[in-house]
Scaffold this motif. Structure first.
Motif, PDB file in Angstrom:
ATOM      1  N   ARG A  31       0.815  -1.219   0.000  1.00  0.00           N
ATOM      2  CA  ARG A  31       0.000   0.000   0.000  1.00  0.00           C
ATOM      3  C   ARG A  31       0.851   1.273   0.000  1.00  0.00           C
ATOM      4  N   ILE A  51      -2.058  -3.998  -0.786  1.00  0.00           N
ATOM      5  CA  ILE A  51      -2.260  -4.628   0.518  1.00  0.00           C
ATOM      6  C   ILE A  51      -1.534  -3.810   1.578  1.00  0.00           C
ATOM      7  N   ASP A  52      -2.146  -3.736   2.740  1.00  0.00           N
ATOM      8  CA  ASP A  52      -1.574  -3.020   3.881  1.00  0.00           C
ATOM      9  C   ASP A  52      -0.832  -4.035   4.746  1.00  0.00           C
ATOM     10  N   ARG A  55      -1.450  -4.302   8.585  1.00  0.00           N
ATOM     11  CA  ARG A  55      -2.705  -4.911   9.065  1.00  0.00           C
ATOM     12  C   ARG A  55      -2.809  -6.299   8.456  1.00  0.00           C
ATOM     13  N   ASP A  57      -4.421  -9.142   9.055  1.00  0.00           N
ATOM     14  CA  ASP A  57      -5.731  -9.729   8.749  1.00  0.00           C
ATOM     15  C   ASP A  57      -6.353  -9.108   7.504  1.00  0.00           C
ATOM     16  N   ALA A  58      -6.245  -7.800   7.372  1.00  0.00           N
ATOM     17  CA  ALA A  58      -6.802  -7.113   6.208  1.00  0.00           C
ATOM     18  C   ALA A  58      -6.047  -7.517   4.936  1.00  0.00           C
ATOM     19  N   GLU A  61      -7.149 -10.947   3.866  1.00  0.00           N
ATOM     20  CA  GLU A  61      -8.496 -10.882   3.286  1.00  0.00           C
ATOM     21  C   GLU A  61      -8.445 -10.365   1.849  1.00  0.00           C
ATOM     22  N   VAL A  62      -7.651  -9.326   1.589  1.00  0.00           N
ATOM     23  CA  VAL A  62      -7.522  -8.792   0.227  1.00  0.00           C
ATOM     24  C   VAL A  62      -6.946  -9.855  -0.702  1.00  0.00           C
TER      25      VAL A  62
END
Length: 76
Positions: A31, A51-52, A55, A57-58, A61-62
């Motif tokens: 990101r 993608i971050d 984070r 989990d985020a 998920e992406v």
């Protein structure tokens, strides 16, 4: 399917990567690249998925959503 990992050292490396990345490839980038001025805008406009990494989990998920879409649309 395959994964290409690019650890570029300068902005100009992006130009070379564009030449070797196959068609119907789904690019994913950290990101932080989104905030690199014109490079970030170009990445965003070209459809790169960000993608971050801070984070976890985020980011997972992406990547999971992207993988499902890739399978559905038959892209690499």
């Amino acid at each position: 399917p395959f994964v290409i990992v690019c650890n570029h050292q300068a902005s100009l490396d992006l130009m070379g990567m564009v030449e070797v990345i196959p068609e119907r490839c789904v690019p994913i980038a950290k990101r932080e690249l989104l905030y690199l001025g014109t490079v970030g805008w170009a990445c965003w406009l070209s459809g790169i998925i960000f993608i971050d990494r801070r984070r976890r989990d985020a980011a997972i998920e992406v990547i999971s959503r992207t993988a499902r879409a890739m399978r559905r649309e038959n892209v690499r």
